[in-house]
Design a protein around this motif. Structure first.
Motif, PDB file in Angstrom:
ATOM      1  N   SER B  67      83.833 -18.246  21.656  1.00  0.00           N
ATOM      2  CA  SER B  67      85.212 -18.433  22.253  1.00  0.00           C
ATOM      3  C   SER B  67      85.834 -17.228  21.675  1.00  0.00           C
ATOM      4  N   GLN B  68      85.671 -16.930  20.473  1.00  0.00           N
ATOM      5  CA  GLN B  68      86.362 -15.495  19.982  1.00  0.00           C
ATOM      6  C   GLN B  68      85.897 -14.272  20.811  1.00  0.00           C
ATOM      7  N   ARG B  69      84.544 -14.292  21.137  1.00  0.00           N
ATOM      8  CA  ARG B  69      83.976 -12.964  21.704  1.00  0.00           C
ATOM      9  C   ARG B  69      84.466 -12.995  23.216  1.00  0.00           C
ATOM     10  N   VAL B  70      84.535 -14.325  23.917  1.00  0.00           N
ATOM     11  CA  VAL B  70      85.125 -14.282  25.044  1.00  0.00           C
ATOM     12  C   VAL B  70      86.629 -13.723  25.294  1.00  0.00           C
ATOM     13  N   GLY B  71      87.177 -14.259  24.162  1.00  0.00           N
ATOM     14  CA  GLY B  71      88.692 -13.894  24.000  1.00  0.00           C
ATOM     15  C   GLY B  71      88.742 -12.502  23.801  1.00  0.00           C
ATOM     16  N   GLU B  72      87.921 -11.780  23.197  1.00  0.00           N
ATOM     17  CA  GLU B  72      87.685 -10.210  23.068  1.00  0.00           C
ATOM     18  C   GLU B  72      87.484  -9.536  24.390  1.00  0.00           C
ATOM     19  N   GLY B  73      86.969 -10.241  25.263  1.00  0.00           N
ATOM     20  CA  GLY B  73      86.667  -9.650  26.554  1.00  0.00           C
ATOM     21  C   GLY B  73      85.193  -9.127  26.667  1.00  0.00           C
ATOM     22  N   ARG B  74      84.307  -9.616  25.606  1.00  0.00           N
ATOM     23  CA  ARG B  74      82.877  -9.032  25.690  1.00  0.00           C
ATOM     24  C   ARG B  74      82.138  -9.749  27.107  1.00  0.00           C
ATOM     25  N   THR B  75      81.381  -8.914  27.454  1.00  0.00           N
ATOM     26  CA  THR B  75      80.546  -9.630  28.480  1.00  0.00           C
ATOM     27  C   THR B  75      79.248 -10.558  28.258  1.00  0.00           C
ATOM     28  N   ASP B  76      78.965 -11.278  29.009  1.00  0.00           N
ATOM     29  CA  ASP B  76      78.020 -12.349  28.783  1.00  0.00           C
ATOM     30  C   ASP B  76      76.857 -11.675  28.018  1.00  0.00           C
ATOM     31  N   ARG B  77      76.413 -10.538  28.282  1.00  0.00           N
ATOM     32  CA  ARG B  77      75.163 -10.068  27.926  1.00  0.00           C
ATOM     33  C   ARG B  77      75.290  -9.593  26.505  1.00  0.00           C
ATOM     34  N   GLN B  78      76.631  -8.774  26.224  1.00  0.00           N
ATOM     35  CA  GLN B  78      76.810  -8.548  24.778  1.00  0.00           C
ATOM     36  C   GLN B  78      76.821  -9.640  23.884  1.00  0.00           C
ATOM     37  N   ILE B  79      77.545 -10.819  24.493  1.00  0.00           N
ATOM     38  CA  ILE B  79      77.199 -12.068  23.493  1.00  0.00           C
ATOM     39  C   ILE B  79      75.986 -12.777  23.275  1.00  0.00           C
ATOM     40  N   PHE B  80      75.214 -12.847  24.160  1.00  0.00           N
ATOM     41  CA  PHE B  80      73.877 -13.220  24.121  1.00  0.00           C
ATOM     42  C   PHE B  80      73.023 -12.217  23.198  1.00  0.00           C
ATOM     43  N   ASP B  81      73.536 -11.091  23.508  1.00  0.00           N
ATOM     44  CA  ASP B  81      72.653  -9.849  22.463  1.00  0.00           C
ATOM     45  C   ASP B  81      73.089 -10.119  21.108  1.00  0.00           C
ATOM     46  N   GLU B  82      74.150 -10.407  20.776  1.00  0.00           N
ATOM     47  CA  GLU B  82      74.598 -10.438  19.455  1.00  0.00           C
ATOM     48  C   GLU B  82      73.795 -11.614  18.800  1.00  0.00           C
ATOM     49  N   PHE B  83      73.865 -12.746  19.719  1.00  0.00           N
ATOM     50  CA  PHE B  83      73.242 -14.109  19.114  1.00  0.00           C
ATOM     51  C   PHE B  83      71.619 -13.744  18.836  1.00  0.00           C
ATOM     52  N   ARG B  84      71.054 -13.043  19.675  1.00  0.00           N
ATOM     53  CA  ARG B  84      69.790 -12.624  19.937  1.00  0.00           C
ATOM     54  C   ARG B  84      69.346 -11.913  18.503  1.00  0.00           C
ATOM     55  N   ASP B  85      70.247 -10.880  18.208  1.00  0.00           N
ATOM     56  CA  ASP B  85      70.182 -10.002  17.093  1.00  0.00           C
ATOM     57  C   ASP B  85      70.007 -10.946  15.995  1.00  0.00           C
ATOM     58  N   ALA B  86      70.872 -11.699  15.813  1.00  0.00           N
ATOM     59  CA  ALA B  86      70.910 -12.495  14.507  1.00  0.00           C
ATOM     60  C   ALA B  86      69.980 -13.592  14.213  1.00  0.00           C
ATOM     61  N   TYR B  87      69.545 -14.113  15.474  1.00  0.00           N
ATOM     62  CA  TYR B  87      68.523 -15.242  15.265  1.00  0.00           C
ATOM     63  C   TYR B  87      67.174 -15.140  15.950  1.00  0.00           C
ATOM     64  N   GLY B  88      67.024 -14.145  16.729  1.00  0.00           N
ATOM     65  CA  GLY B  88      65.909 -14.046  17.515  1.00  0.00           C
ATOM     66  C   GLY B  88      66.024 -14.586  18.900  1.00  0.00           C
ATOM     67  N   ASP B  89      64.886 -14.439  19.801  1.00  0.00           N
ATOM     68  CA  ASP B  89      64.976 -14.933  21.215  1.00  0.00           C
ATOM     69  C   ASP B  89      65.141 -16.378  21.132  1.00  0.00           C
ATOM     70  N   TRP B  90      64.640 -17.320  19.950  1.00  0.00           N
ATOM     71  CA  TRP B  90      64.586 -18.535  19.673  1.00  0.00           C
ATOM     72  C   TRP B  90      66.004 -19.313  20.051  1.00  0.00           C
ATOM     73  N   ILE B  91      66.989 -18.422  19.970  1.00  0.00           N
ATOM     74  CA  ILE B  91      68.309 -18.935  20.065  1.00  0.00           C
ATOM     75  C   ILE B  91      68.792 -19.334  21.536  1.00  0.00           C
ATOM     76  N   ILE B  92      68.031 -18.571  22.426  1.00  0.00           N
ATOM     77  CA  ILE B  92      68.245 -18.546  23.946  1.00  0.00           C
ATOM     78  C   ILE B  92      67.535 -19.852  24.432  1.00  0.00           C
ATOM     79  N   LEU B  93      68.139 -20.781  25.052  1.00  0.00           N
ATOM     80  CA  LEU B  93      67.384 -22.123  25.565  1.00  0.00           C
ATOM     81  C   LEU B  93      66.710 -21.863  26.978  1.00  0.00           C
ATOM     82  N   SER B  94      67.080 -20.811  27.593  1.00  0.00           N
ATOM     83  CA  SER B  94      66.551 -20.579  28.883  1.00  0.00           C
ATOM     84  C   SER B  94      66.034 -19.084  28.902  1.00  0.00           C
ATOM     85  N   PRO B  95      64.584 -19.238  28.806  1.00  0.00           N
ATOM     86  CA  PRO B  95      63.740 -17.877  28.547  1.00  0.00           C
ATOM     87  C   PRO B  95      64.051 -16.950  29.612  1.00  0.00           C
ATOM     88  N   PRO B  96      63.998 -15.642  29.286  1.00  0.00           N
ATOM     89  CA  PRO B  96      64.311 -14.557  30.250  1.00  0.00           C
ATOM     90  C   PRO B  96      63.289 -14.527  31.359  1.00  0.00           C
TER      91      PRO B  96
END
Lengths: 669, 153
Positions: B67-96
Motif C-alpha cells: 500500500s505504501q509503495r503504491v502510494g509512493e507511485g511505484r510501478t507494479d514491476r518495481q514493487i514485485f522486484d522489491e519483494f523478489r529481491d527480498a524473498y526470491g522468486d518464491w514470493i510470486i504466486l504466478s510464475p513468469p
C-alpha cells in the motif's frame, strides 16, 4: 489383551487370508474352479471382519484414551471432546489407511458375493485384483510403514490431541470419509477394467457392470470436495473456500477425469466407440486417487525433503508407478483387440460434443497436475523454490470451466448420431434467449468482469436446457399416460433416473457456478480496528463491537469478539474467535459467520489488545451467494443419487409399439 | 430468416455485447491496485495463501508495504522486484512467462489445442453414422426404443 494387541493381531490374521483369497481367485479363473471361488468369497468376508475388528480396536483405544498406542498418543488427548475423539480415526495417516482398508474390504466382499454371480470370469479376475490391493494395504499396516498399532515408548501421561484444525468443526466428521469412500470405490471400475484387459475381452461388459460404482464414487468424491471447501470456509478463517492448495487439487483431479469418464462411457454404450479411451480414463482416475493420497500423505508438496523422512511416501510412489506401468502395458498389449471404427462421422452429435468435453476435462486436469507438481520437480532438480498459486490456476482454469459450462448446455441437446437444422432450432431457441436474459441479470445486478457476465449467460443457458427437457418429459408423460405434472415429474426421475438425474446434476453445477462467479466478483472486504462500543460499515451492514471475551474449554482457550451485525433486515450476533491449543504455536482463527440466502457476513478477529482488551481489529467480508455453493453441491449429490438408484423394470413396450397413440406424435413439436 | 433464427441471432449478439462491454478496461482505484498486487504475492508464513487472502499478521504487514509503495507511485514491476529481491522468486504466486516456468503456461494451451485437433479429426473421420436399411429384427428393436423414448422425451 490390550487394544493394541487386538488390533495388531486382527491385521496379522487378515493378511494371510487376503493372500489366500487372492490366490484362490486366480486359481478359480485359471481352472474355472467353483470351489476355489467359494473359498475366495469366504476369504473376503474374513478379511472384512478382521479389518473391522482392527477398526473397532482403534476406536476402543481412542475412546479409552489408551496412549500406549503411538497413534492415539499423537492424535488424541484426555480433554479432546468425545465427538472429535471418535473421528480421530482419520485424523492421521495410519488411521486413515485403516479406514481405507475397511472400505476396500467392503467393496471387495460386495464384488465377491454379488459381482461374481452375474459375470463369473470377469468379476473373479477383478476380485483377485481387489484382494491384491488389500494385501498391499495390509502389508504396509503390519510393517512399520504405516502400522496403526505401533506402541508408544514411553507411554505418555497425556496425548498431543488432534491437529487443532481437525477438531474445530463437525464437518471434519464428513469430509475425509466421503473422500476415502469416493477414492476407494473407484477401485472397483479399475479392477474390472484391468480384468477385462487381462482376459482380452473386447466388449463393454466391465463398463456396464461397474457404471453404478463409478457414479457413486464420483458423487461421493464431489460431495467430499464441497464439504471440504465448506470446512475451509468455516474453519480456516481467510474468507475463501478454495485456495488451489495441493491437497485440494489432489481431490479435484480424479473428480475431473471421472466426470469425463461418466460421459464417454455413454459413447461406448451407444456407439461402441472410445473403448481404449475409456480404459485410459479409468486407469487415469484410479492412478490420480493414489497420487492424491501420496500428495496429501507424504508431505512432498510442502517440501521435497519431508518426502524421504516418512516411509509411506516412497511406498505409495512405488505402488502408483507399478499401477501406471502395468495398466499402460496391458492397454498397449490388448490394443489390437480393442480396434474399433475409425471415427464418429457426425460433428453435430452428442458423441462429438462428449469427446470435445473429454478433451477439455483432460486439459484442465493436466493443468492442475502440472501446477501442483512443477514446484516439487523444480525444487528437486534445481533446488530453486518457486510458487504456483491461485493467480495461475484462476487464469488457466476459469476459461476451461466456462468452456465446460457451454458444452454442458450443448451436449445433452444434441441427439446421438447427428442433428438436423430443424432439431438445432427446436433445441436451442429457448436456451439462447435465456443466455441473453442471464447476461442482462448480471449487468442489472451490477456485476463486473467479462468472465462473470459470461458465467451468468452460460448458467442461464444450461438451466434453460434442463428446464426444457423436464417440461417436455412431463408433457409427454401427461399425454401418453394421462399423468398430472407432479406425478409425471416424479416418474421421470424414478423411471429414467440416469438421464433426468444427470440433468439434476447439471442444474446443481449451474448453481455452484453462479455462486462461485458472484462471490468472487462482488465480495466486499473491510478491515478496521475498533474500541468496545465502536462500529464499522461493510456494504449495507453495520458491525458493532461489544467486547472481547475469554472462554476456557478443556482442550483449548478462546478469545472472541462479541459482534452485532445489523442492516438489510438482519440482526445477528456473531463471535469470531482466536483459539489457542496447547499443541499449536499459532492461534487458530475461527470466523463468525452470519449466513443468509443473499449473502454471508463473514467476520474475522485479526488482532486484539492482549493487555487491556481495549481494541480489536476486525475484518469483515460480505460475500454474496456463498450458501448456494453448498446447496448446489447438495443438488449435485441428489442428482447423482437419482441417477445411481436402480430403475424399476420397464414393461415390455413392444406389444404396445404397434398401437402407439397418435397424441404422442402430436406432443412433439 | 425466420423469426426464431432472428431472435437467436439477436440474443447471441446481446450476450457478446454484454461480455465485451464488461471486458472494457476501467480505471483502477488505489485499493483495487493494492488488492491486485497483494493477490500475486505469497504470504510468507502461510500455506500457499496470498497476501490479499491471508488474515495473518505477517500478511497485514506485507500489505501495508504494498500500500505504501503504491502510494509512493511505484510501478507494479518495481514493487514485485522489491519483494523478489527480498524473498526470491518464491514470493510470486504466478510464475513468469519467460524462462523455464513458461512451460507451465504453454503446456495447458498445447494440450488443449493438440487434444482438440485430434478430436476434431477423429470426429470428422469415419463413415457417417449407420443409416442403412435395418433388418426386421433391428427394426422391431428400434421401434420399441422409439416408443420408449417418445414416452419420455
Amino acid at each position: 489383551m490390550t487394544w493394541a494387541d487386538l488390533g495388531a493381531s486382527a491385521l496379522r490374521a487378515a493378511l494371510p487370508i487376503a493372500i489366500w483369497g487372492c490366490g484362490a481367485a486366480v486359481y478359480a479363473v485359471a481352472r474355472r474352479d467353483g470351489r476355489a471361488l467359494a473359498s475366495a468369497r469366504w476369504a473376503t468376508v474374513l478379511v472384512l471382519a478382521f479389518i473391522g475388528l482392527a477398526v473397532f480396536a482403534m476406536e476402543g483405544a481412542l475412546l479409552s484414551h489408551d496412549f500406549s498406542i503411538l497413534y492415539v498418543a499423537q492424535n488424541n488427548a484426555r480433554e479432546t471432546p468425545l465427538f472429535f475423539t471418535a473421528i480421530s480415526l482419520w485424523a492421521g495417516l495410519a488411521g486413515s489407511i485403516l479406514l481405507w482398508a475397511l472400505v476396500l474390504a467392503g467393496a471387495t466382499a460386495y464384488v465377491a458375493w454379488r459381482g461374481t454371480r452375474d459375470l463369473p470370469r470377469l468379476a473373479t479376475t477383478a476380485l483377485a485384483i481387489l484382494l491384491g490391493m488389500s494385501v498391499f494395504f495390509l502389508l504396509i499396516m503390519t510393517t512399520p510403514v504405516a502400522d496403526p498399532f505401533t506402541r508408544a515408548d514411553p507411554v505418555p501421561a497425556n496425548g498431543l490431541g488432534p491437529n487443532p484444525l481437525l477438531q474445530n468443526h463437525p464437518l471434519m466428521a464428513l469430509h475425509p470419509p466421503l473422500l476415502y469412500l469416493g477414492y476407494v470405490l473407484f477401485s472397483v471400475p479399475f479392477a474390472y477394467a484391468i480384468a477385462s484387459l487381462i482376459l482380452g475381452e473386447a466388449g463393454d461388459r466391465w463398463l456396464v457392470a461397474t457404471r453404478r460404482f463409478a457414479l457413486v464414487s464420483w458423487g461421493l468424491l464431489g460431495l467430499g470436495i464441497v464439504v471440504g471447501s465448506w470446512w475451509s470456509y468455516a474453519v480456516l478463517g481467510w474468507g475463501g473456500y478454495w485456495a488451489w492448495d495441493p491437497v485440494e487439487n489432489a481431490a479435484l483431479m480424479p473428480w475431473l477425469v471421472a466426470t469425463a469418464y461418466l460421459h464417454s462411457v455413454m459413447v461406448e454404450e451407444k456407439r461402441r466407440l472410445l473403448r481404449t479411451w475409456n480404459l485410459a480414463l479409468v486407469v487415469a482416475t484410479f492412478a490420480l486417487t493414489i497420487l492424491g493420497t501420496f500428495l496429501t500423505r507424504s508431505g512432498v508438496v510442502n517440501s521435497v525433503h519431508s518426502f524421504t523422512q516418512s516411509a509411506i511416501g516412497p511406498v505409495l510412489l512405488g505402488y502408483l508407478a507399478a499401477i501406471v506401468v502395468l495398466s499402460v502395458g496391458l492397454i498397449l498389449w490388448r490394443m489390437p483387440r480393442l480396434a474399433e471404427a475409425e471415427g464418429i462421422g457426425a460433428p453435430l452429435s452428442r458423441e462429438a460434443i462428449f469427446l470435445v468435453q473429454n478433451v477439455v476435462f483432460v486439459a484442465a486436469t493436466v493443468t492442475v497436475l502440472l501446477g501442483t507438481l512443477y514446484p516439487v520437480f523444480a525444487e528437486a532438480l534445481t533446488g530453486a523454490q518457486l510458487s504456483i498459486g491461485r493467480p495461475y490456476f484462476d487464469r488457466v482454469e476459469v476459461p476451461l470451466a466456462l468452456a465446460l459450462l457451454f458444452l454442458m448446455g450443448v451436449g445433452p441437446q444434441l441427439p446421438w448420431h447427428g442433428a438436423s437444422r430443424a432439431t438445432l432450432e427446436r433445441q436451442f431457441t429457448a436456451p439462447i434467449l435465456a443466455a441473453a436474459a442471464g447476461a442482462a441479470v448480471a449487468l442489472a445486478a451490477g456485476l463486473d468482469g467479462a468472465f462473470t457476465v459470461l458465467t451468468y449467460a452460460l448458467a442461464f443457458f444450461v438451466a434453460a436446457t434442463v428446464v426444457q427437457e423436464f417440461a417436455r418429459g412431463v408433457r409427454a408423460r401427461g399425454t401418453l399416460h394421462g399423468e398430472p405434472p407432479a406425478v409425471a415429474f416424479v416418474n421421470l426421475l424414478r423411471r429414467s433416473g440416469r438421464r433426468y438425474g444427470g440433468y439434476v446434476v447439471h442444474l446443481g453445477i449451474v448453481v455452484v457456478a453462479l455462486a462461485i462467479a458472484t462471490s468472487q466478483a462482488a465480495t466486499i472486504q473491510v478491515e478496521q480496528t475498533l474500541s468496545p462500543g465502536g462500529s464499522m460499515t461493510a456494504g449495507p451492514y453495520t458491525i458493532t463491537f461489544g467486547a472481547l471475551r475469554d472462554a476456557a474449554e478443556p482442550q483449548r482457550d478462546l478469545v472472541y469478539a462479541d459482534l452485532t451485525v445489523t442492516g438489510n433486515g438482519v440482526q445477528e450476533n456473531v463471535r469470531p474467535a482466536l483459539a489457542f491449543y496447547p499443541n499449536a504455536t499459532q492461534a487458530i482463527g475461527s470466523p463468525g459467520i452470519a449466513p443468509g440466502p443473499r449473502e454471508d457476513v463473514y467476520t474475522i478477529l485479526s488482532a486484539y489488545d492482549t493487555r487491556g482488551s481495549s481494541w480489536a481489529t476486525i475484518r469483515v467480508l460480505v460475500m454474496p451467494l456463498v450458501s448456494w455453493l453448498w446447496i448446489g453441491g447438495g443438488i449435485v449429490g441428489i442428482g447423482a443419487l437419482i441417477a445411481a438408484l436402480p430403475q424399476p423394470k420397464r414393461r415390455p413396450v413392444a406389444q404396445r409399439a404397434g398401437a402407439l397413440p397418435a397424441e404422442a406424435e402430436g406432443a412433439r413439436m | 430468416m425466420s423469426g426464431r433464427r432472428l431472435a437467436m441471432l439477436v440474443a447471441v449478439l446481446a450476450v457478446a455485447g454484454a461480455v465485451a462491454w464488461s471486458a472494457l478496461p476501467r480505471p483502477e482505484t488505489q485499493t483495487e491496485r493494492v488488492d491486485r498486487i497483494a493477490s500475486q504475492l505469497r504470504c510468507v508464513v502461510c500455506q500457499g495463501l496470498s497476501v490479499r487472502d491471508s488474515p495473518s499478521e505477517t500478511a497485514r504487514q506485507m500489505r501495508a508495504v504494498v500500500s505504501q509503495r503504491v502510494g509512493e507511485g511505484r510501478t507494479d514491476r518495481q514493487i514485485f522486484d522489491e519483494f523478489r529481491d527480498a524473498y526470491g522468486d518464491w514470493i510470486i504466486l504466478s510464475p513468469p512467462l519467460l524462462g523455464w516456468t513458461g512451460l507451465i503456461w504453454l503446456v495447458p494451451v498445447a494440450a488443449l489445442l493438440l487434444g482438440l485437433l485430434l478430436a476434431v479429426r477423429w470426429i470428422r473421420a469415419g463413415p457417417p453414422p449407420p443409416k442403412a436399411d435395418p433388418s426386421p429384427a433391428d427394426l422391431a428393436m428400434l421401434r420399441e426404443r422409439a416408443a420408449r423414448e417418445e414416452a419420455l422425451d
